[in-house]
Design a protein around this motif. Structure first.
Motif, short mmCIF file in Angstrom:
data_model
loop_
_atom_site.label_atom_id
_atom_site.label_comp_id
_atom_site.label_asym_id
_atom_site.label_seq_id
_atom_site.Cartn_x
_atom_site.Cartn_y
_atom_site.Cartn_z
N ASP A 17 0.87 -1.17 0.00
CA ASP A 17 0.00 0.00 0.00
C ASP A 17 0.91 1.23 0.00
OD1 ASP A 17 -2.19 1.80 0.53
OD2 ASP A 17 -1.49 1.84 2.61
N ASP A 19 -0.06 5.19 0.63
CA ASP A 19 -0.26 6.21 1.67
C ASP A 19 -0.42 5.60 3.05
OD1 ASP A 19 -0.42 8.83 0.13
OD2 ASP A 19 -1.80 7.55 -0.99
N GLY A 20 0.41 6.03 3.97
CA GLY A 20 0.34 5.55 5.35
C GLY A 20 1.14 4.27 5.56
N THR A 21 1.55 3.62 4.47
CA THR A 21 2.35 2.39 4.59
C THR A 21 3.75 2.67 4.05
OG1 THR A 21 0.37 1.02 4.43
CG2 THR A 21 2.46 -0.06 4.00
N SER A 173 -10.37 4.24 2.97
CA SER A 173 -9.05 4.52 3.51
C SER A 173 -9.19 5.84 4.26
CB SER A 173 -8.02 4.63 2.39
OG SER A 173 -6.76 4.94 2.94
N ASP A 209 -2.16 -0.58 5.76
CA ASP A 209 -2.51 0.01 7.06
C ASP A 209 -3.99 0.34 7.22
OD1 ASP A 209 -2.41 2.19 5.17
OD2 ASP A 209 -2.41 3.55 6.88
N SER A 210 -4.79 0.20 6.15
CA SER A 210 -6.14 0.72 6.28
C SER A 210 -7.19 -0.28 5.77
CB SER A 210 -6.23 2.04 5.51
OG SER A 210 -7.33 2.79 5.98
N ASP A 213 -7.12 -2.19 2.55
CA ASP A 213 -6.09 -3.23 2.37
C ASP A 213 -6.58 -4.61 2.82
OD1 ASP A 213 -3.95 -1.49 1.44
OD2 ASP A 213 -4.03 -0.63 3.45
#
Ligand SMILES: [Mg+2]
Length: 269
Positions: A17, A19-21, A173, A209-210, A213
Motif C-alpha cells: 500500500d 499512503d500511510g504504509t 481509507s 494500514d487501512s 487493504d
C-alpha cells in the motif's frame, strides 16, 4: 531511474500500500532508504517482482513516486484499488486491458442497478454530514468525509441500506471512500497478477494500514501478510488473527522490518 524488464520469471510477488504504509509525509524522508535497501536485495536474491497497490489514481501515484525519487520502478501498479498496470521496458505503463475493461463494465452495470441506493446515500450525507460526494469520469461514486469519526458514522449508515444480494461494495481509507464491485479490490487484483505470473500464494507478500487493504491481507491471496504499527485497529487485528506479522515500527520503517522478517538474507550470498 532503473527500469524493469517485465520478465515473467518472477518467483515472489511483493505488494505495498502507498499512503500511510510506504509513504508518510511526516517522516523525513517520506519513504525510508532502509526500505529501498531491503527491496533491492530481495528483488535480486528472491527474484521478486514488486508493486504498489493503492487507492490513488495512476497519475497521482506516479507523481508521488517522482516526488520521492524512487530508485527503482515497480513491476506493477494497482490503482484506484482495482486497475492493473504493468511496467514496460521503455518506462511506460501498459494496462491489463482485459481486466480493466471487465472491471469498468461490471461496475457501470452495477451502479445502474444500484442508482436509487447511491442517490439515497448521497442525499443522506449531504443532509446530515459535511462530507463531499465525488462523481467524475473514472470515479463514478465516492465520498470524502471531514474526519474519521464522520466516516465511521457514514459507513454505519451505509451498511444496513445496501441492496440485498447485490455485489455492491466499497473501499475505505481513512476519510476516503469509493463505491465499487466487491469482486474488484486490492486482493482480487493482486491474486490476478499472481496467477498471470504463476506465482503461488505461498510466495506472495502484502502490507497495508487501512480498511481498503483488508482483501489483500488475507491468506487466500498472500501467505506473508503484515501491517505497520500505525495501521488502523481493524487491520492489525485482522492480520494478527491470521498469524501475520504486526510491525513494531510505523510506515516504511515497518515495511523494512516486515521484509527483513519474511525474507532473511540468504547465507550463500
Ligand atoms: Mg494506506
Amino acid at each position: 531511474m532503473q527500469r524493469n524488464d517485465h520478465s515473467p520469471d518472477f518467483h515472489h510477488l511483493l505488494s505495498f500500500d502507498f499512503d500511510g504504509t510506504l509513504h508518510y509525509p511526516g517522516d523525513d524522508p517520506a519513504v525510508s532508504r532502509a526500505f529501498f535497501s531491503q527491496l533491492i536485495r530481495i528483488r535480486r536474491d528472491y527474484r521478486a517482482a514488486w508493486g504498489i497497490n493503492t487507492g490513488r489514481s495512476l497519475e497521482h501515484l506516479l507523481e508521488g513516486m517522482e516526488e520521492n525519487r524512487f530508485p527503482v520502478d515497480p513491476d506493477f501498479i494497482v490503482a484506484r484499488e482495482r486497475e492493473i498496470y504493468f511496467a514496460q521496458p521503455d518506462g511506460s505503463w501498459s494496462q491489463d486491458a482485459e481486466w480493466n475493461a471487465r472491471c469498468e463494465r461490471e461496475i457501470s452495470t452495477l451502479f445502474q442497478k444500484c442508482a436509487p441506493f447511491l442517490a439515497e446515500i448521497r442525499a443522506l450525507i449531504e443532509e446530515r454530514t459535511g462530507a463531499q460526494w465525488i462523481e467524475m469520469p473514472g470515479e463514478p461514486a465516492g465520498l470524502i468525509a471531514r474526519t474519521d469519526e464522520e466516516m465511521d458514522w457514514i459507513v454505519s449508515e451505509i451498511l444496513p441500506r445496501v441492496p440485498q444480494g447485490s455485489s455492491l461494495g466499497w473501499q475505505r481509507s481513512t476519510i476516503y471512500l469509493r463505491f465499487g464491485d466487491r469482486d474488484f479490490q486490492k486482493g482480487s487484483a493482486l491474486a490476478h497478477i499472481a496467477r498471470a505470473w504463476q506465482i503461488p500464494r505461498s510466495h506472495v507478500f502484502a502490507i497495508g494500514d487501512s480498511h481498503n487493504d483488508m482483501e489483500m491481507l488475507t491468506l487466500d491471496v498472500a501467505a506473508m501478510i503484515a501491517s505497520p504499527r500505525n495501521a488502523v485497529r481493524d487491520i492489525h487485528e485482522h492480520v494478527r488473527q491470521q498469524g501475520g506479522f504486526a510491525c513494531t515500527q510505523a510506515h516504511s520503517h515497518g515495511v523494512a522490518e516486515a521484509l527483513a522478517h519474511f525474507f532473511p538474507e540468504t547465507p550463500s550470498r
